[in-house]
Design a protein around this motif. Structure first.
Motif, PDB file in Angstrom:
ATOM      1  N   GLN A  55      23.247  -2.030  49.756  1.00  0.00           N
ATOM      2  CA  GLN A  55      23.201  -0.736  49.063  1.00  0.00           C
ATOM      3  C   GLN A  55      23.870  -0.796  47.698  1.00  0.00           C
ATOM      4  N   MET A  56      24.627  -1.859  47.412  1.00  0.00           N
ATOM      5  CA  MET A  56      25.234  -2.022  46.098  1.00  0.00           C
ATOM      6  C   MET A  56      24.296  -2.698  45.103  1.00  0.00           C
ATOM      7  N   ASN A  57      23.152  -3.216  45.555  1.00  0.00           N
ATOM      8  CA  ASN A  57      22.178  -3.813  44.651  1.00  0.00           C
ATOM      9  C   ASN A  57      21.586  -2.744  43.744  1.00  0.00           C
ATOM     10  N   PRO A  58      21.159  -3.116  42.542  1.00  0.00           N
ATOM     11  CA  PRO A  58      20.583  -2.124  41.652  1.00  0.00           C
ATOM     12  C   PRO A  58      19.300  -1.533  42.211  1.00  0.00           C
ATOM     13  N   SER A  59      19.067  -0.260  41.902  1.00  0.00           N
ATOM     14  CA  SER A  59      17.870   0.417  42.384  1.00  0.00           C
ATOM     15  C   SER A  59      16.648  -0.076  41.623  1.00  0.00           C
ATOM     16  N   ALA A  60      15.478   0.316  42.103  1.00  0.00           N
ATOM     17  CA  ALA A  60      14.223  -0.151  41.514  1.00  0.00           C
ATOM     18  C   ALA A  60      14.080   0.294  40.066  1.00  0.00           C
ATOM     19  N   ASP A  61      14.524   1.521  39.748  1.00  0.00           N
ATOM     20  CA  ASP A  61      14.381   1.986  38.365  1.00  0.00           C
ATOM     21  C   ASP A  61      15.291   1.211  37.414  1.00  0.00           C
ATOM     22  N   VAL A  62      16.439   0.768  37.903  1.00  0.00           N
ATOM     23  CA  VAL A  62      17.329  -0.038  37.069  1.00  0.00           C
ATOM     24  C   VAL A  62      16.757  -1.444  36.902  1.00  0.00           C
ATOM     25  N   LEU A  63      16.224  -2.016  37.981  1.00  0.00           N
ATOM     26  CA  LEU A  63      15.625  -3.341  37.883  1.00  0.00           C
ATOM     27  C   LEU A  63      14.432  -3.342  36.937  1.00  0.00           C
ATOM     28  N   ALA A  64      13.706  -2.247  36.885  1.00  0.00           N
ATOM     29  CA  ALA A  64      12.556  -2.156  35.988  1.00  0.00           C
ATOM     30  C   ALA A  64      13.000  -2.232  34.534  1.00  0.00           C
ATOM     31  N   LEU A  65      14.223  -1.811  34.246  1.00  0.00           N
ATOM     32  CA  LEU A  65      14.747  -1.858  32.883  1.00  0.00           C
ATOM     33  C   LEU A  65      15.647  -3.066  32.643  1.00  0.00           C
ATOM     34  N   ALA A  66      15.652  -4.012  33.583  1.00  0.00           N
ATOM     35  CA  ALA A  66      16.518  -5.175  33.433  1.00  0.00           C
ATOM     36  C   ALA A  66      16.189  -5.938  32.159  1.00  0.00           C
ATOM     37  N   SER A  67      14.921  -5.949  31.786  1.00  0.00           N
ATOM     38  CA  SER A  67      14.531  -6.537  30.515  1.00  0.00           C
ATOM     39  C   SER A  67      13.343  -5.762  29.964  1.00  0.00           C
ATOM     40  N   ILE A  68      13.277  -5.686  28.651  1.00  0.00           N
ATOM     41  CA  ILE A  68      12.155  -5.019  27.995  1.00  0.00           C
ATOM     42  C   ILE A  68      11.624  -5.930  26.902  1.00  0.00           C
ATOM     43  N   GLU A  69      10.363  -5.751  26.570  1.00  0.00           N
ATOM     44  CA  GLU A  69       9.762  -6.476  25.462  1.00  0.00           C
ATOM     45  C   GLU A  69       9.459  -5.483  24.353  1.00  0.00           C
ATOM     46  N   VAL A  70       9.799  -5.864  23.127  1.00  0.00           N
ATOM     47  CA  VAL A  70       9.619  -4.989  21.979  1.00  0.00           C
ATOM     48  C   VAL A  70       8.766  -5.705  20.939  1.00  0.00           C
ATOM     49  N   ASP A  71       7.748  -5.004  20.439  1.00  0.00           N
ATOM     50  CA  ASP A  71       6.907  -5.524  19.362  1.00  0.00           C
ATOM     51  C   ASP A  71       7.614  -5.269  18.035  1.00  0.00           C
ATOM     52  N   ILE A  72       7.933  -6.329  17.318  1.00  0.00           N
ATOM     53  CA  ILE A  72       8.675  -6.197  16.064  1.00  0.00           C
ATOM     54  C   ILE A  72       7.785  -6.441  14.846  1.00  0.00           C
ATOM     55  N   SER A  73       6.479  -6.531  15.071  1.00  0.00           N
ATOM     56  CA  SER A  73       5.562  -6.896  13.985  1.00  0.00           C
ATOM     57  C   SER A  73       5.497  -5.845  12.881  1.00  0.00           C
ATOM     58  N   LYS A  74       5.784  -4.587  13.202  1.00  0.00           N
ATOM     59  CA  LYS A  74       5.651  -3.520  12.216  1.00  0.00           C
ATOM     60  C   LYS A  74       6.980  -3.148  11.529  1.00  0.00           C
ATOM     61  N   ILE A  75       8.050  -3.899  11.815  1.00  0.00           N
ATOM     62  CA  ILE A  75       9.342  -3.620  11.178  1.00  0.00           C
ATOM     63  C   ILE A  75       9.412  -4.416   9.879  1.00  0.00           C
ATOM     64  N   ALA A  76       9.336  -3.711   8.767  1.00  0.00           N
ATOM     65  CA  ALA A  76       9.374  -4.357   7.445  1.00  0.00           C
ATOM     66  C   ALA A  76      10.798  -4.781   7.113  1.00  0.00           C
ATOM     67  N   PRO A  77      10.964  -5.764   6.228  1.00  0.00           N
ATOM     68  CA  PRO A  77      12.319  -6.139   5.790  1.00  0.00           C
ATOM     69  C   PRO A  77      13.069  -4.916   5.255  1.00  0.00           C
ATOM     70  N   GLY A  78      14.302  -4.761   5.701  1.00  0.00           N
ATOM     71  CA  GLY A  78      15.123  -3.621   5.295  1.00  0.00           C
ATOM     72  C   GLY A  78      15.009  -2.435   6.243  1.00  0.00           C
ATOM     73  N   GLN A  79      14.104  -2.504   7.222  1.00  0.00           N
ATOM     74  CA  GLN A  79      13.939  -1.411   8.176  1.00  0.00           C
ATOM     75  C   GLN A  79      14.549  -1.775   9.527  1.00  0.00           C
ATOM     76  N   ALA A  80      14.783  -0.736  10.307  1.00  0.00           N
ATOM     77  CA  ALA A  80      15.306  -0.906  11.662  1.00  0.00           C
ATOM     78  C   ALA A  80      14.637   0.110  12.568  1.00  0.00           C
ATOM     79  N   ILE A  81      14.592  -0.208  13.852  1.00  0.00           N
ATOM     80  CA  ILE A  81      14.096   0.747  14.841  1.00  0.00           C
ATOM     81  C   ILE A  81      15.142   0.881  15.937  1.00  0.00           C
ATOM     82  N   LYS A  82      15.030   1.984  16.676  1.00  0.00           N
ATOM     83  CA  LYS A  82      15.870   2.202  17.854  1.00  0.00           C
ATOM     84  C   LYS A  82      14.961   2.150  19.071  1.00  0.00           C
TER      85      LYS A  82
END
Length: 197
Positions: A55-82
């Motif tokens: 019962q101390m193991n992380p729940s399914a919703d937490v495991l789903a967020l254990a890692s994410i993939e982010v597309d950075i192709s549209k971030i121009a030099p000098g820009q940032a995203i959240k």
């Protein structure tokens, strides 16, 4: 003179040569009962402990967020995203050559939390700075990742809660924050996709 006569006691068993009574070793009934009791206690303890640990193991919703993939192709030099990862904001910034030069010009020994830009980025990807968007003072979300937000006097991030100022490498330069913005575990899956976590 009278001779002593040997009389055998019918209730006494003769000793067995090499048996447990003679050498004091070998299983006895009491040993078997002790082993059985300890075994049953061990099985019972495992039956109680396994669900408690599970019962101390992380729940399914937490495991789903254990890692994410982010597309950075549209971030121009000098820009940032959240983005969000494990319910915390993450800043992904594409540094310009001028921002990289500014970060590299700072003597590392003069910093409160000494780290170079190279320490905070991946080899060959020095322009990509990925940090948690959580001020290390009291956990506020600094400004500077969004378009038109205040970046502070060092061109990085500014925490509006208590005035911590970070430079272009997200290193603490001024204010009460004790350490730099945290760099999470991440890896580049390709030139345009980064995996956080």
């Amino acid at each position: 003179m009278a001779t002593a006569e040997y009389v055998e006691d019918p209730n006494q068993r003769p000793p067995v040569i090499g048996g447990p009574e003679e050498d004091g070793q070998g299983p006895r009934r009491r040993d078997f009962l002790n082993i059985a009791a300890v075994s049953f206690a061990g099985v019972g303890a495992a039956a109680v402990v396994i669900p408690l640990v599970n019962q101390m193991n992380p729940s399914a919703d937490v495991l789903a967020l254990a890692s994410i993939e982010v597309d950075i192709s549209k971030i121009a030099p000098g820009q940032a995203i959240k983005t969000m990862w494990r319910k915390q904001p993450v800043f992904l910034r594409n540094l310009t050559p001028a921002e990289i030069k500014s970060a590299d010009a700072v003597p590392v020994a003069s910093l409160r939390d000494p780290q170079s830009l190279a320490d905070r980025t991946k080899p060959g990807k020095k322009n990509w700075l990925i940090t948690l968007g959580v001020c290390t003072h009291l956990g506020c979300v600094p400004l500077g990742a969004g378009e038109g937000e205040i970046k502070g006097e060092f061109g990085g991030y500014f925490c509006p809660c208590h005035g911590s100022v970070y430079d272009t490498a997200a290193r603490i330069r001024k204010g009460p924050a004790p350490t730099n913005l945290v760099v999470p575990e991440y890896s580049f899956k390709s030139d345009t996709v980064v995996q956080i976590g």
